[in-house]
Design an enzyme around this catalytic site. Structure first.
Site, PDB file in Angstrom:
ATOM      1  N   PRO A  78       0.672  -1.282  -0.003  1.00  0.00           N
ATOM      2  CA  PRO A  78      -0.005   0.021  -0.062  1.00  0.00           C
ATOM      3  C   PRO A  78       0.895   1.333   0.161  1.00  0.00           C
ATOM      4  O   PRO A  78       1.946   1.356   0.522  1.00  0.00           O
ATOM      5  CB  PRO A  78      -0.723  -0.127   1.167  1.00  0.00           C
ATOM      6  CG  PRO A  78      -0.088  -1.189   2.074  1.00  0.00           C
ATOM      7  CD  PRO A  78       0.647  -1.943   1.189  1.00  0.00           C
ATOM      8  N   ASN A  79       0.512   2.408  -0.668  1.00  0.00           N
ATOM      9  CA  ASN A  79       0.962   3.431  -0.999  1.00  0.00           C
ATOM     10  C   ASN A  79       2.136   3.714  -1.751  1.00  0.00           C
ATOM     11  O   ASN A  79       2.710   4.609  -1.776  1.00  0.00           O
ATOM     12  CB  ASN A  79       1.154   4.209   0.388  1.00  0.00           C
ATOM     13  CG  ASN A  79      -0.518   4.378   1.112  1.00  0.00           C
ATOM     14  OD1 ASN A  79      -1.347   4.973   0.386  1.00  0.00           O
ATOM     15  ND2 ASN A  79      -0.462   3.969   2.405  1.00  0.00           N
ATOM     16  N   ARG A 116       5.557  12.054  -3.217  1.00  0.00           N
ATOM     17  CA  ARG A 116       5.493  12.591  -1.765  1.00  0.00           C
ATOM     18  C   ARG A 116       6.669  12.222  -0.991  1.00  0.00           C
ATOM     19  O   ARG A 116       7.173  11.107  -1.249  1.00  0.00           O
ATOM     20  CB  ARG A 116       4.237  12.341  -1.040  1.00  0.00           C
ATOM     21  CG  ARG A 116       2.814  12.571  -2.091  1.00  0.00           C
ATOM     22  CD  ARG A 116       1.766  13.308  -1.203  1.00  0.00           C
ATOM     23  NE  ARG A 116       0.893  13.814  -2.353  1.00  0.00           N
ATOM     24  CZ  ARG A 116      -0.106  12.855  -2.820  1.00  0.00           C
ATOM     25  NH1 ARG A 116      -0.170  11.568  -2.790  1.00  0.00           N
ATOM     26  NH2 ARG A 116      -0.743  13.583  -3.848  1.00  0.00           N
ATOM     27  N   TYR A 159      11.545   8.629   1.420  1.00  0.00           N
ATOM     28  CA  TYR A 159      11.646   7.482   0.499  1.00  0.00           C
ATOM     29  C   TYR A 159      12.399   7.929  -0.725  1.00  0.00           C
ATOM     30  O   TYR A 159      12.239   7.026  -1.687  1.00  0.00           O
ATOM     31  CB  TYR A 159      10.382   7.194   0.227  1.00  0.00           C
ATOM     32  CG  TYR A 159       9.243   6.718   1.432  1.00  0.00           C
ATOM     33  CD1 TYR A 159       9.701   5.641   2.080  1.00  0.00           C
ATOM     34  CD2 TYR A 159       8.161   7.339   1.895  1.00  0.00           C
ATOM     35  CE1 TYR A 159       9.062   5.269   3.259  1.00  0.00           C
ATOM     36  CE2 TYR A 159       7.766   6.875   2.903  1.00  0.00           C
ATOM     37  CZ  TYR A 159       8.014   5.738   3.685  1.00  0.00           C
ATOM     38  OH  TYR A 159       7.403   5.393   4.899  1.00  0.00           O
ATOM     39  N   ASN A 219       7.963  -5.569  -0.710  1.00  0.00           N
ATOM     40  CA  ASN A 219       7.894  -4.459   0.085  1.00  0.00           C
ATOM     41  C   ASN A 219       6.470  -4.549   0.532  1.00  0.00           C
ATOM     42  O   ASN A 219       5.678  -4.060  -0.235  1.00  0.00           O
ATOM     43  CB  ASN A 219       8.486  -3.250  -0.390  1.00  0.00           C
ATOM     44  CG  ASN A 219       8.500  -1.957   0.411  1.00  0.00           C
ATOM     45  OD1 ASN A 219       7.850  -2.149   1.608  1.00  0.00           O
ATOM     46  ND2 ASN A 219       9.090  -0.825   0.347  1.00  0.00           N
ATOM     47  N   ALA A 274       3.057  -0.437   4.935  1.00  0.00           N
ATOM     48  CA  ALA A 274       2.481  -0.489   6.178  1.00  0.00           C
ATOM     49  C   ALA A 274       1.862  -1.914   6.757  1.00  0.00           C
ATOM     50  O   ALA A 274       1.756  -2.328   7.790  1.00  0.00           O
ATOM     51  CB  ALA A 274       1.668   0.636   6.299  1.00  0.00           C
ATOM     52  N   ASP A 294       0.771 -15.553   6.921  1.00  0.00           N
ATOM     53  CA  ASP A 294       0.228 -16.794   6.570  1.00  0.00           C
ATOM     54  C   ASP A 294       0.266 -17.143   5.027  1.00  0.00           C
ATOM     55  O   ASP A 294       0.498 -18.240   4.535  1.00  0.00           O
ATOM     56  CB  ASP A 294      -1.292 -16.920   7.017  1.00  0.00           C
ATOM     57  CG  ASP A 294      -1.260 -16.922   8.614  1.00  0.00           C
ATOM     58  OD1 ASP A 294      -0.328 -17.330   9.243  1.00  0.00           O
ATOM     59  OD2 ASP A 294      -2.713 -16.843   9.032  1.00  0.00           O
ATOM     60  N   GLU A 332      12.148  -9.912   2.007  1.00  0.00           N
ATOM     61  CA  GLU A 332      11.376  -8.605   2.402  1.00  0.00           C
ATOM     62  C   GLU A 332      12.239  -7.399   2.253  1.00  0.00           C
ATOM     63  O   GLU A 332      13.655  -7.535   2.552  1.00  0.00           O
ATOM     64  CB  GLU A 332      11.274  -8.700   4.016  1.00  0.00           C
ATOM     65  CG  GLU A 332      10.234  -7.628   4.400  1.00  0.00           C
ATOM     66  CD  GLU A 332      10.087  -8.047   6.002  1.00  0.00           C
ATOM     67  OE1 GLU A 332      10.267  -9.037   6.601  1.00  0.00           O
ATOM     68  OE2 GLU A 332       9.659  -6.744   6.653  1.00  0.00           O
ATOM     69  N   HIS A 375      12.773  -2.961   2.714  1.00  0.00           N
ATOM     70  CA  HIS A 375      12.202  -1.626   2.829  1.00  0.00           C
ATOM     71  C   HIS A 375      13.040  -0.559   2.515  1.00  0.00           C
ATOM     72  O   HIS A 375      14.392  -0.801   2.721  1.00  0.00           O
ATOM     73  CB  HIS A 375      11.809  -1.713   4.429  1.00  0.00           C
ATOM     74  CG  HIS A 375      11.060  -2.576   4.947  1.00  0.00           C
ATOM     75  ND1 HIS A 375       9.678  -2.346   4.733  1.00  0.00           N
ATOM     76  CD2 HIS A 375      11.024  -3.690   5.429  1.00  0.00           C
ATOM     77  CE1 HIS A 375       8.971  -3.666   5.157  1.00  0.00           C
ATOM     78  NE2 HIS A 375       9.721  -4.331   5.792  1.00  0.00           N
ATOM     79  N   ARG A 401      13.190   4.512  12.904  1.00  0.00           N
ATOM     80  CA  ARG A 401      11.885   5.170  12.929  1.00  0.00           C
ATOM     81  C   ARG A 401      11.137   4.883  14.084  1.00  0.00           C
ATOM     82  O   ARG A 401      11.653   4.602  14.997  1.00  0.00           O
ATOM     83  CB  ARG A 401      11.172   4.882  11.382  1.00  0.00           C
ATOM     84  CG  ARG A 401      11.995   5.265  10.455  1.00  0.00           C
ATOM     85  CD  ARG A 401      11.401   5.068   9.008  1.00  0.00           C
ATOM     86  NE  ARG A 401      10.217   6.000   8.744  1.00  0.00           N
ATOM     87  CZ  ARG A 401       9.344   5.794   7.828  1.00  0.00           C
ATOM     88  NH1 ARG A 401       9.535   4.879   7.012  1.00  0.00           N
ATOM     89  NH2 ARG A 401       8.166   6.761   7.838  1.00  0.00           N
TER      90      ARG A 401
HETATM   91  O1  CA2 Z   1      10.525   1.845   4.037  1.00  0.00           O
HETATM   92  C1  CA2 Z   1       9.979   1.161   3.403  1.00  0.00           C
HETATM   93  O2  CA2 Z   1       9.812   0.654   2.339  1.00  0.00           O
HETATM   94  C2  CA2 Z   1       8.268   1.159   4.156  1.00  0.00           C
HETATM   95  O3  CA2 Z   1       8.052  -0.509   3.730  1.00  0.00           O
HETATM   96  C3  CA2 Z   1       7.419   1.841   3.363  1.00  0.00           C
HETATM   97  C4  CA2 Z   1       6.167   1.948   4.061  1.00  0.00           C
HETATM   98  C5  CA2 Z   1       6.182   2.008   5.613  1.00  0.00           C
HETATM   99  O4  CA2 Z   1       4.617   2.070   6.051  1.00  0.00           O
HETATM  100  C6  CA2 Z   1       6.878   1.104   6.316  1.00  0.00           C
HETATM  101  O5  CA2 Z   1       6.933   1.194   7.674  1.00  0.00           O
HETATM  102  C7  CA2 Z   1       8.364   1.194   5.589  1.00  0.00           C
HETATM  103  C8  CA2 Z   1       5.149   3.230   3.355  1.00  0.00           C
HETATM  104  C9  CA2 Z   1       5.099   3.118   2.060  1.00  0.00           C
HETATM  105  C10 CA2 Z   1       4.207   4.309   1.568  1.00  0.00           C
HETATM  106  O6  CA2 Z   1       5.070   4.975   0.722  1.00  0.00           O
HETATM  107  C11 CA2 Z   1       4.849   6.273   0.311  1.00  0.00           C
HETATM  108  C12 CA2 Z   1       5.632   6.815  -0.394  1.00  0.00           C
HETATM  109  C13 CA2 Z   1       5.919   8.199  -0.757  1.00  0.00           C
HETATM  110  C14 CA2 Z   1       4.812   8.890  -0.266  1.00  0.00           C
HETATM  111  C15 CA2 Z   1       3.918   8.423   0.743  1.00  0.00           C
HETATM  112  C16 CA2 Z   1       3.924   7.278   0.957  1.00  0.00           C
END
Ligand code: CA2
Length: 159
Positions: free
Chosen positions: A10-11, A18, A23, A79, A82, A92, A104, A106, A113
């Site tokens: 997700p996201n 953003r 990121y 990846n 969240a 599972d 996995e 990230h 964090r």
């Molecule tokens: O560091 C990572 O790759 C995460 O998997 C990214 C997730 C976060 O919830 C994990 O804790 C760590 C968030 C992905 C959302 O990505 C965005 C990218 C740009 C703007 C907003 C969100």
């Protein structure tokens, strides 16, 4: 040519649009192009898939579990976004397909964090983990997958 799945949760479709401080400024299509190019160099076809839905990610893991059993896939770089920190269902699914190696990955160093990002439900089901190397982590994870999972890899140390 055997396949490798690069799976994003997700996201991650917002990558590069953003939060560049967290990121980076590379977009998801650019990351996916990097992964396909790395796959080609390593001798694999990389399929990329992103979903904001837990069920979509689970269905894709099931699909690759079947391909892995048929020796048509080597594994998966994942990846989970969240969902990493919330999803017993993803844990599972990986355990359930029984064998598909999942690395996995990230982008950010989740351990530097907020405390709620320090626990992963996916890690105990993963073959390995790449954390905190920005989007280069995807390529590092692909290389790790190939180096550890290729059938003819000689994993003994040189004498
Ligand atoms: O560091 C990572 O790759 C995460 O998997 C990214 C997730 C976060 O919830 C994990 O804790 C760590 C968030 C992905 C959302 O990505 C965005 C990218 C740009 C703007 C907003 C969100």
């Amino acid at each position: 040519m055997k396949k490798i799945l690069v799976l994003n949760g997700p996201n991650l479709n917002l990558l590069g649009l953003r939060e560049p401080a967290q990121y980076g400024s590379t977009s998801l299509p650019d990351v996916e192009a990097m992964c396909r190019a790395a796959g080609q160099r390593l001798g694999y076809e990389v399929e990329c898939f992103q979903s904001n839905w837990e069920g979509g990610l689970i269905d894709k893991i099931h699909e690759y579990g079947r391909l892995y059993k048929e020796r048509l896939a080597l594994g998966c770089v994942f990846n989970p976004g969240a969902f990493t920190h919330t999803s017993v269902a993803l844990h599972d699914a990986i355990k359930g397909v029984d064998g598909l190696p999942v690395v996995e990955c990230h982008i950010s160093n989740v351990h530097a964090r907020e405390p709620f990002r320090h626990h992963s439900f996916v890690s105990p089901a993963a073959a390995g983990i790449v954390i905190g190397f920005g989007v280069q982590g995807y390529v590092i994870a692909l290389e790790a997958l190939v180096r550890t999972q290729e059938q003819d890899t000689d994993q003994t140390l040189p004498r």
